[in-house]
Scaffold this motif. Structure first.
Motif, mmCIF file in Angstrom:
data_model
loop_
_atom_site.group_PDB
_atom_site.id
_atom_site.type_symbol
_atom_site.label_atom_id
_atom_site.label_comp_id
_atom_site.label_asym_id
_atom_site.label_seq_id
_atom_site.Cartn_x
_atom_site.Cartn_y
_atom_site.Cartn_z
ATOM 1 N N GLY A 217 0.810 -1.231 0.000
ATOM 2 C CA GLY A 217 0.000 0.000 0.000
ATOM 3 C C GLY A 217 0.837 1.272 0.000
ATOM 4 O O GLY A 217 0.361 2.327 -0.409
ATOM 5 N N GLY A 218 2.087 1.185 0.445
ATOM 6 C CA GLY A 218 2.931 2.384 0.521
ATOM 7 C C GLY A 218 3.810 2.590 -0.692
ATOM 8 O O GLY A 218 4.538 3.589 -0.757
ATOM 9 N N ILE A 219 3.782 1.680 -1.665
ATOM 10 C CA ILE A 219 4.660 1.811 -2.838
ATOM 11 C C ILE A 219 3.978 1.418 -4.146
ATOM 12 O O ILE A 219 4.341 1.908 -5.217
ATOM 13 C CB ILE A 219 5.956 0.965 -2.625
ATOM 14 C CG1 ILE A 219 6.979 1.202 -3.741
ATOM 15 C CG2 ILE A 219 5.638 -0.526 -2.486
ATOM 16 C CD1 ILE A 219 8.358 0.594 -3.470
ATOM 17 N N THR A 287 2.078 12.245 -1.734
ATOM 18 C CA THR A 287 1.813 12.735 -0.379
ATOM 19 C C THR A 287 1.331 11.598 0.512
ATOM 20 O O THR A 287 0.508 10.785 0.098
ATOM 21 C CB THR A 287 0.763 13.862 -0.401
ATOM 22 O OG1 THR A 287 1.370 15.043 -0.915
ATOM 23 C CG2 THR A 287 0.242 14.178 0.991
ATOM 24 N N SER A 288 1.881 11.527 1.710
ATOM 25 C CA SER A 288 1.344 10.634 2.739
ATOM 26 C C SER A 288 0.758 11.516 3.824
ATOM 27 O O SER A 288 1.419 12.451 4.284
ATOM 28 C CB SER A 288 2.457 9.774 3.351
ATOM 29 O OG SER A 288 2.899 8.846 2.394
ATOM 30 N N GLY A 289 -0.485 11.215 4.209
ATOM 31 C CA GLY A 289 -1.119 12.068 5.204
ATOM 32 C C GLY A 289 -1.846 11.258 6.250
ATOM 33 O O GLY A 289 -2.182 10.092 6.017
ATOM 34 N N ALA A 330 8.952 8.401 -4.954
ATOM 35 C CA ALA A 330 8.163 9.416 -4.232
ATOM 36 C C ALA A 330 7.170 8.740 -3.292
ATOM 37 O O ALA A 330 7.010 9.153 -2.133
ATOM 38 C CB ALA A 330 7.443 10.315 -5.227
ATOM 39 N N ASP A 331 6.518 7.667 -3.776
ATOM 40 C CA ASP A 331 5.524 6.968 -2.956
ATOM 41 C C ASP A 331 6.189 6.323 -1.729
ATOM 42 O O ASP A 331 5.779 6.551 -0.579
ATOM 43 C CB ASP A 331 4.823 5.899 -3.809
ATOM 44 C CG ASP A 331 3.601 5.294 -3.145
ATOM 45 O OD1 ASP A 331 3.227 5.748 -2.048
ATOM 46 O OD2 ASP A 331 3.004 4.366 -3.717
ATOM 47 N N ALA A 332 7.234 5.539 -1.966
ATOM 48 C CA ALA A 332 7.892 4.837 -0.852
ATOM 49 C C ALA A 332 8.461 5.833 0.155
ATOM 50 O O ALA A 332 8.314 5.656 1.370
ATOM 51 C CB ALA A 332 9.002 3.945 -1.391
ATOM 52 N N LEU A 333 9.079 6.892 -0.352
ATOM 53 C CA LEU A 333 9.721 7.818 0.580
ATOM 54 C C LEU A 333 8.725 8.683 1.333
ATOM 55 O O LEU A 333 8.974 9.049 2.484
ATOM 56 C CB LEU A 333 10.738 8.696 -0.153
ATOM 57 C CG LEU A 333 11.965 7.941 -0.661
ATOM 58 C CD1 LEU A 333 12.960 8.909 -1.273
ATOM 59 C CD2 LEU A 333 12.650 7.132 0.451
ATOM 60 N N SER A 334 7.592 9.004 0.725
ATOM 61 C CA SER A 334 6.630 9.821 1.494
ATOM 62 C C SER A 334 6.132 8.993 2.683
ATOM 63 O O SER A 334 5.981 9.512 3.789
ATOM 64 C CB SER A 334 5.486 10.330 0.623
ATOM 65 O OG SER A 334 4.699 9.270 0.144
ATOM 66 N N THR A 335 5.944 7.691 2.478
ATOM 67 C CA THR A 335 5.534 6.824 3.593
ATOM 68 C C THR A 335 6.688 6.688 4.598
ATOM 69 O O THR A 335 6.484 6.834 5.809
ATOM 70 C CB THR A 335 5.122 5.429 3.053
ATOM 71 O OG1 THR A 335 4.217 5.608 1.971
ATOM 72 C CG2 THR A 335 4.474 4.586 4.129
ATOM 73 N N GLY A 336 7.881 6.434 4.093
ATOM 74 C CA GLY A 336 9.049 6.259 4.978
ATOM 75 C C GLY A 336 9.357 7.511 5.788
ATOM 76 O O GLY A 336 9.597 7.445 6.999
#
Ligand code: AMP
Ligand code: MG
Length: 391
Positions: A217-219, A287-289, A330-336
């Motif tokens: 879900g985070g990547i 963006t992770s929010g 961008a996806d993996a790092l916004s979560t990380g």
């Protein structure tokens, strides 16, 4: 500390003593055109409650006309991978918009059938089923996204860890809804099943130790956006933007003299945009929010991002927006980075040229922390200029 002012939330399921809510309409990033001074136009119009009806109507007609203007980009939206997706093409490609949407939709469908934890016959579900028993032959795409997941796990010092799946389920995301927080012993027990280093990848097969499972879900959405981006390029599109639930990648430019512009929403008021990010050809943003997906238990709100070091949902962060060279990073790092927090993320960023970040801590009043490169790409709206802090 937790001050949330939005009203229209979609309540998916309401059981006695338990509220499970999902903010479906709060897409954290929005496409904007050069004429959008502030909020997305439609939100600006609707929120002006004092406006006279005739004025509102005439403005809406103007809006409809402008969005049909053949000189402007055109968008097609659809539902995919459990969220809203859209494709926007620049004016020169308007006639081929339906074709572009079909190309993108087909990619998302294929990736979902491989990576989803909700589909019982997906490769990722079958990998969990085979855990502790035998390696599973994987498609090149699933294999690659698992390789990348391990890489970003190392890079973020374990903050990004796709083997967090048993904890995600324990906290009531993607599994059984809960009435109260899980017992600490149970959390410790599940924590023993979390370690991305134990995912074994070899010659096209994957293997997990007994009890372990993976949640992409985070990547996965970022990865799907990158594949869609490549598919559009191969189909001859020279200027387009793909968005899958706030994971965005752009191709070419929105207009001959205009970069693609993305508005970053205020996590505390989804009708407001804090500022705009200008994206150059090939770049991605995610963006992770803590406001898009969460569970509420005993009157408290818990974010869907779990700290794999403690087993508890992350607190203290409202939003992290990452710009990078592709949508998977961008996806993996916004979560990380959401897990790591502002200062530890800064050390990781030194190893990542081309990656810039915007952090919004979960406190009032809003603060917008920018890495040096983000300062050049992000323009705050005037009312938020004094909220900006440099990292
Ligand atoms: P995103 O919205 O991209 O930040 O992804 C959040 C999703 O990633 C969650 O809904 C979980 O499915 C999964 N997840 C939660 N915590 C983590 C974590 N620490 N590392 C990797 N994935 C996670
Ligand atoms: Mg992510």
């Amino acid at each position: 500390m937790h001050r949330y002012s939005w009203a229209p939330i979609a309540r998916l399921r309401a059981e006695p003593g338990l509220q499970r809510v999902l903010l479906r309409s709060a897409r954290p990033l929005v496409f904007m055109t050069s004429s959008d001074g502030g909020r997305p136009r439609i939100l600006r119009l609707i929120s002006r409650k004092t406006v006279f009806l005739p004025l509102l109507l005439s403005l809406l007609i103007q809006l409809a006309m402008s969005s049909c203007s053949p000189r402007q980009p055109a968008t097609q939206s659809f539902h995919s991978m459990g969220t809203m997706a859209s494709v926007t093409v620049a004016a020169g490609y308007r006639e081929r918009l339906p074709q572009s949407a079909e190309v993108v939709r087909a990619v998302f469908r294929r990736i979902e059938s491989e990576l989803s934890t909700y589909q019982r016959d997906s490769e990722i579900s079958r990998l969990a089923e085979a855990a502790g028993r035998s390696p599973l032959k994987l498609s090149a795409e699933t294999y690659r996204v698992l390789e990348l997941s391990k890489e970003y796990g190392e890079l973020t010092l374990g903050a990004f860890d796709v083997t967090v799946a048993p904890l995600v389920r324990l906290w009531g995301f993607g599994g059984q809804a809960r009435h109260n927080t899980p017992a600490p012993e149970l959390i410790q027990e599940r924590l023993r099943l979390v370690d991305f280093r134990k995912i074994e990848l070899s010659e096209g097969t994957g293997f997990l130790p007994a009890g372990m499972s993976v949640d992409l879900g985070g990547i996965g959405k970022g990865y799907a956006v990158d594949l869609a981006y490549e598919a559009l390029r191969r189909s001859g599109f020279g200027a387009a933007m793909v968005d899958l639930g706030g994971n965005i990648r752009v191709l070419g430019r929105a207009e001959p003299e205009e970069n693609w512009m993305i508005g970053v929403r205020n996590p505390f008021d989804k009708e407001q945009v804090l500022g705009k990010i200008s994206l150059i050809d090939g770049m991605a943003v995610a963006t992770s929010g803590n406001y898009e997906r969460f569970v509420e238990m005993s009157g408290r709100r818990y974010s869907h991002i779990i700290d794999p070091r403690t087993g508890y949902p992350v607190e203290g962060m409202a939003g992290v927006t990452v710009i990078s060279l592709n949508a998977t990073i961008a996806d993996a790092l916004s979560t990380g980075f959401f897990v790591l927090g502002r200062d530890p993320s800064r050390d990781v960023l030194r190893k990542l040229p081309g990656t810039e970040v915007l952090f919004i801590p979960d406190r009032d009043p809003v603060e917008i922390w920018l890495t040096p490169g983000m300062v050049r790409l992000f323009s705050p709206l005037p009312e938020f200029a004094s909220s900006v802090r440099n990292l």
